[in-house]
Each structure stands twice: as structure tokens, then as C-alpha cells.
Design a protein around this motif. Structure first.
Motif, mmCIF file in Angstrom:
data_model
loop_
_atom_site.group_PDB
_atom_site.id
_atom_site.type_symbol
_atom_site.label_atom_id
_atom_site.label_comp_id
_atom_site.label_asym_id
_atom_site.label_seq_id
_atom_site.Cartn_x
_atom_site.Cartn_y
_atom_site.Cartn_z
ATOM 1 N N TYR A 7 0.841 -1.192 0.000
ATOM 2 C CA TYR A 7 0.000 0.000 0.000
ATOM 3 C C TYR A 7 0.876 1.242 0.000
ATOM 4 O O TYR A 7 1.894 1.292 0.685
ATOM 5 C CB TYR A 7 -0.885 0.017 1.250
ATOM 6 N N TYR A 8 0.438 2.262 -0.714
ATOM 7 C CA TYR A 8 1.184 3.518 -0.783
ATOM 8 C C TYR A 8 0.303 4.678 -0.339
ATOM 9 O O TYR A 8 -0.909 4.665 -0.533
ATOM 10 C CB TYR A 8 1.670 3.756 -2.220
ATOM 11 N N ALA A 9 0.948 5.686 0.251
ATOM 12 C CA ALA A 9 0.330 6.969 0.621
ATOM 13 C C ALA A 9 -0.988 6.783 1.384
ATOM 14 O O ALA A 9 -0.998 6.143 2.432
ATOM 15 C CB ALA A 9 0.164 7.838 -0.623
ATOM 16 N N ALA A 10 -2.089 7.340 0.876
ATOM 17 C CA ALA A 10 -3.375 7.290 1.587
ATOM 18 C C ALA A 10 -3.865 5.855 1.780
ATOM 19 O O ALA A 10 -4.518 5.550 2.781
ATOM 20 C CB ALA A 10 -4.425 8.103 0.832
ATOM 21 N N ALA A 11 -3.542 4.972 0.855
ATOM 22 C CA ALA A 11 -3.950 3.571 1.005
ATOM 23 C C ALA A 11 -3.232 2.937 2.195
ATOM 24 O O ALA A 11 -3.822 2.182 2.960
ATOM 25 C CB ALA A 11 -3.664 2.783 -0.271
#
Length: 83
Positions: A7-11
């Protein structure tokens, strides 16, 4: 079979983890995997997931009915802003 999800950033913030190994049945698709992780992480994560794009083994996912394989890597990428 086991699929690794990154998962990246907001995820990542919504999931509460950076990476996880997810068990799915043989023949599972990207859509099944997304429903599985969506059920695990709750409503806020589901809203973020709805806006994300995905890479399966570093290739853009255009069809969520794409079959997974054991050891696959799915990247979850929310929209990015900036310049």
C-alpha cells in the motif's frame, strides 16, 4: 495461495500497514483480492480503495478479472498530486 499487497500513501494510512501477505483461493482474481482486503480494513479503506489504481507484478491492471498466481505482488496506488 499467497499474494503480497503493498500500500502507498493514503492507502497505507487507511490500511494501517505498508505490506501484507493475503491468502486467496486458487483461481482468485484481482477483484477477489480487493474484496478480501476491503473487508479486512473497513469502510474508510474501502473508500480509498475505490479511487486507487493497481499494479500486478509491476504491470498496470486494466481488468480486475485478471487471475492471480501464488507469490504475486499487487501494488495499491492512490491518486497522487503534486508537480
Amino acid at each position: 495461495m499467497t499474494v503480497t499487497v503493498r500500500y502507498y500513501a493514503a492507502a497505507r494510512a487507511a490500511a494501517g500497514v505498508e505490506t501484507e501477505a493475503v491468502e486467496v483461493p486458487p483461481g482468485a482474481t484481482v477483484d477477489i483480492l480487493l474484496k478480501t482486503v476491503g473487508a479486512t480494513h473497513g469502510n474508510d479503506f474501502g473508500r480509498v480503495l475505490g479511487r486507487c489504481s493497481f499494479l500486478l507484478d509491476e504491470v498496470a491492471v486494466r481488468d480486475r478479472e485478471l487471475s492471480l498466481h501464488d507469490g504475486a505482488l499487487l501494488d495499491v496506488l492512490p491518486p497522487f498530486a503534486g508537480g
